[in-house]
Design a protein around this motif. Structure first.
Motif, mmCIF file in Angstrom:
data_model
loop_
_atom_site.group_PDB
_atom_site.id
_atom_site.type_symbol
_atom_site.label_atom_id
_atom_site.label_comp_id
_atom_site.label_asym_id
_atom_site.label_seq_id
_atom_site.Cartn_x
_atom_site.Cartn_y
_atom_site.Cartn_z
ATOM 1 N N VAL A 186 0.695 -1.129 0.000
ATOM 2 C CA VAL A 186 -0.186 0.037 0.015
ATOM 3 C C VAL A 186 0.793 1.314 0.031
ATOM 4 O O VAL A 186 0.890 2.023 1.025
ATOM 5 C CB VAL A 186 -1.070 -0.143 1.180
ATOM 6 N N PRO A 187 1.419 1.499 -1.017
ATOM 7 C CA PRO A 187 2.517 2.604 -1.338
ATOM 8 C C PRO A 187 2.047 3.961 -0.578
ATOM 9 O O PRO A 187 2.717 4.838 -0.250
ATOM 10 C CB PRO A 187 2.769 2.729 -2.849
ATOM 11 N N GLY A 188 0.729 4.246 -1.094
ATOM 12 C CA GLY A 188 0.173 5.589 -0.356
ATOM 13 C C GLY A 188 0.388 5.696 1.023
ATOM 14 O O GLY A 188 0.188 6.975 1.537
ATOM 15 N N ARG A 189 0.169 4.826 1.850
ATOM 16 C CA ARG A 189 0.406 4.702 3.272
ATOM 17 C C ARG A 189 1.958 4.543 3.617
ATOM 18 O O ARG A 189 2.152 5.215 4.742
ATOM 19 C CB ARG A 189 -0.510 3.758 4.070
ATOM 20 N N THR A 190 2.536 3.535 3.032
ATOM 21 C CA THR A 190 3.884 3.194 3.445
ATOM 22 C C THR A 190 5.056 4.141 3.042
ATOM 23 O O THR A 190 6.140 3.983 3.537
ATOM 24 C CB THR A 190 4.314 1.775 3.230
ATOM 25 N N GLY A 191 4.815 4.697 1.696
ATOM 26 C CA GLY A 191 6.020 5.623 1.176
ATOM 27 C C GLY A 191 6.860 4.889 0.259
ATOM 28 O O GLY A 191 8.050 5.393 -0.244
ATOM 29 N N SER A 192 6.718 3.472 0.178
ATOM 30 C CA SER A 192 7.412 2.669 -0.580
ATOM 31 C C SER A 192 6.594 1.678 -1.603
ATOM 32 O O SER A 192 5.565 1.274 -0.835
ATOM 33 C CB SER A 192 8.599 2.088 0.057
ATOM 34 N N ASN A 193 6.954 1.038 -2.548
ATOM 35 C CA ASN A 193 6.222 -0.157 -3.233
ATOM 36 C C ASN A 193 6.999 -1.194 -3.492
ATOM 37 O O ASN A 193 8.191 -1.340 -3.290
ATOM 38 C CB ASN A 193 6.212 0.623 -4.584
ATOM 39 N N ILE A 194 6.271 -2.380 -3.083
ATOM 40 C CA ILE A 194 6.665 -3.789 -3.423
ATOM 41 C C ILE A 194 6.984 -4.081 -4.687
ATOM 42 O O ILE A 194 5.338 -4.366 -5.393
ATOM 43 C CB ILE A 194 5.985 -4.856 -2.464
ATOM 44 N N SER A 195 7.762 -4.006 -5.446
ATOM 45 C CA SER A 195 7.836 -4.090 -6.758
ATOM 46 C C SER A 195 7.184 -5.557 -7.305
ATOM 47 O O SER A 195 7.305 -6.506 -6.425
ATOM 48 C CB SER A 195 9.065 -4.117 -7.439
ATOM 49 N N ALA A 196 6.594 -5.705 -8.611
ATOM 50 C CA ALA A 196 6.280 -6.906 -8.799
ATOM 51 C C ALA A 196 7.352 -8.252 -8.840
ATOM 52 O O ALA A 196 7.015 -9.303 -8.450
ATOM 53 C CB ALA A 196 5.834 -6.928 -10.450
ATOM 54 N N GLU A 197 8.609 -7.869 -9.009
ATOM 55 C CA GLU A 197 9.617 -8.592 -9.170
ATOM 56 C C GLU A 197 9.755 -8.996 -7.797
ATOM 57 O O GLU A 197 10.038 -10.201 -7.481
ATOM 58 C CB GLU A 197 10.860 -7.992 -9.757
ATOM 59 N N THR A 198 9.957 -8.143 -6.523
ATOM 60 C CA THR A 198 9.926 -8.651 -5.579
ATOM 61 C C THR A 198 8.901 -9.556 -4.895
ATOM 62 O O THR A 198 9.002 -10.605 -4.078
ATOM 63 C CB THR A 198 10.083 -7.343 -4.292
ATOM 64 N N THR A 199 7.715 -9.070 -5.529
ATOM 65 C CA THR A 199 6.483 -9.982 -4.980
ATOM 66 C C THR A 199 6.751 -11.250 -5.296
ATOM 67 O O THR A 199 6.327 -12.332 -4.823
ATOM 68 C CB THR A 199 5.279 -9.475 -5.706
ATOM 69 N N ILE A 200 7.111 -11.689 -6.702
ATOM 70 C CA ILE A 200 7.154 -12.893 -7.200
ATOM 71 C C ILE A 200 8.415 -13.637 -6.701
ATOM 72 O O ILE A 200 8.393 -14.792 -6.429
ATOM 73 C CB ILE A 200 7.380 -12.714 -8.805
ATOM 74 N N ARG A 201 9.460 -13.005 -6.409
ATOM 75 C CA ARG A 201 10.581 -13.601 -5.886
ATOM 76 C C ARG A 201 10.303 -14.086 -4.322
ATOM 77 O O ARG A 201 10.641 -15.347 -4.146
ATOM 78 C CB ARG A 201 11.685 -12.380 -5.522
#
Length: 293
Positions: free
Chosen positions: A137-152
């Motif tokens: 939830v980048p709007g609250r955390t200030g950072s994004n979990i990229s698709a690559e990191t999710t898949i990893r």
């Protein structure tokens, strides 16, 4: 993991006017959600104002919720934070009775790199007694979990079973849907885009709107999952204005206003959140009347 298909509700925490947790109202809300047909409940996520509850209060809310649900639907506990060691210790100490998974938001404020995010969830995956649902939830955390990191993460840890995705980035959603391992679940964390996310391969939503409108939301999601998107569009369209109003002055103040009108609980929130303005409250009540009449 069919237990997390359909509609989950990120349940609010009702408070009395003096700010104390209102357990009578929480029990009433739990019954309302289950009677409304939701598939599962997520306790003490962001919508539950978990950041403003003490550790003792969180423990009591989790235990009360488990007893009140009593196995009638599946149950998820929100355990996250920006101190990895502290999150790990919370998970190790967590009483898992009645719970089916942990929902853990990506660390806020620190703005870790993708490797930092990976290592954070690796530490969680190595100690958790329950399956883990990532929460982006980048709007609250200030950072994004990229698709690559999710898949990893999905490939490296079999107990990381799903992601609640609230980035709103359809390029990222497309990539996750295409590249995720079989059985890894893509769950909408953003009410307004649940329908198109299911069309991409998502399995449902963890909803804010569902607190007030569990029947309408769960019926719409089930229709989507059945592949009847033409019929689902009617329910989706009916919820557009209501959903917008839920967030116009912050969540969960909006949905607590609707719940107060419906007679489920009060609209008290804890600082730094405040109740919605009178103008917004009037609009929420009008829209709630329209949908529930």
């Amino acid at each position: 993991m069919n237990k997390f298909h359909g509609t989950g509700v990120a349940i609010i925490t009702p408070f009395q006017t003096d700010g104390q947790v209102d357990y009578d109202a929480l029990g009433k809300l739990i019954n309302y959600l289950i009677e409304g047909g939701v598939e599962y409940i997520a306790s003490l996520g962001t919508t539950g104002e978990s950041a403003t509850l003490s550790s003792d209060e969180r423990k009591k809310v989790w235990e009360f919720t488990s007893k009140a649900v009593n196995g009638r639907v599946n149950l998820v506990a929100g355990i996250g934070g920006n101190n990895t060691l502290e999150v790990v210790e919370q998970i190790k100490a967590f009483n898992i009775d009645g719970y089916d998974a942990i929902l853990s938001a990506s660390p806020h404020y620190n703005k870790p790199t993708q490797e930092g995010i990976y290592q954070h969830y690796k530490a969680i995956a190595e100690v958790t007694p329950l399956p883990v649902i990532l929460y982006n939830v980048p709007g609250r955390t200030g950072s994004n979990i990229s698709a690559e990191t999710t898949i990893r993460l999905a490939n490296d840890f079999k107990n990381i079973i799903a992601i609640k995705e609230a980035s709103g980035n359809f390029d990222q959603l497309n990539q996750i849907a295409r590249d995720k391992p079989e059985g890894f679940l893509l769950i909408s964390g953003d009410d307004p885009i649940s329908l198109p996310m299911i069309a991409l391969g998502g399995v449902g939503v963890i909803s804010v709107v569902g607190n007030a409108l569990p029947r309408q939301m769960s019926d719409m999601i089930r229709t989507c999952l059945a592949g009847d998107f033409k019929s689902a569009q009617k329910g989706h369209s009916q919820l557009i204005d209501f959903t917008r109003l839920m967030f116009v002055e912050g969540s969960p103040a909006g949905v607590k206003t609707a719940l107060k009108y419906l007679g489920i609980c009060g609209d008290t929130v804890r600082l730094p959140l405040v109740q919605v303005s009178g103008t917004t409250a009037d609009k929420i009540i009008e829209e709630t009347k329209k949908i529930t009449k």
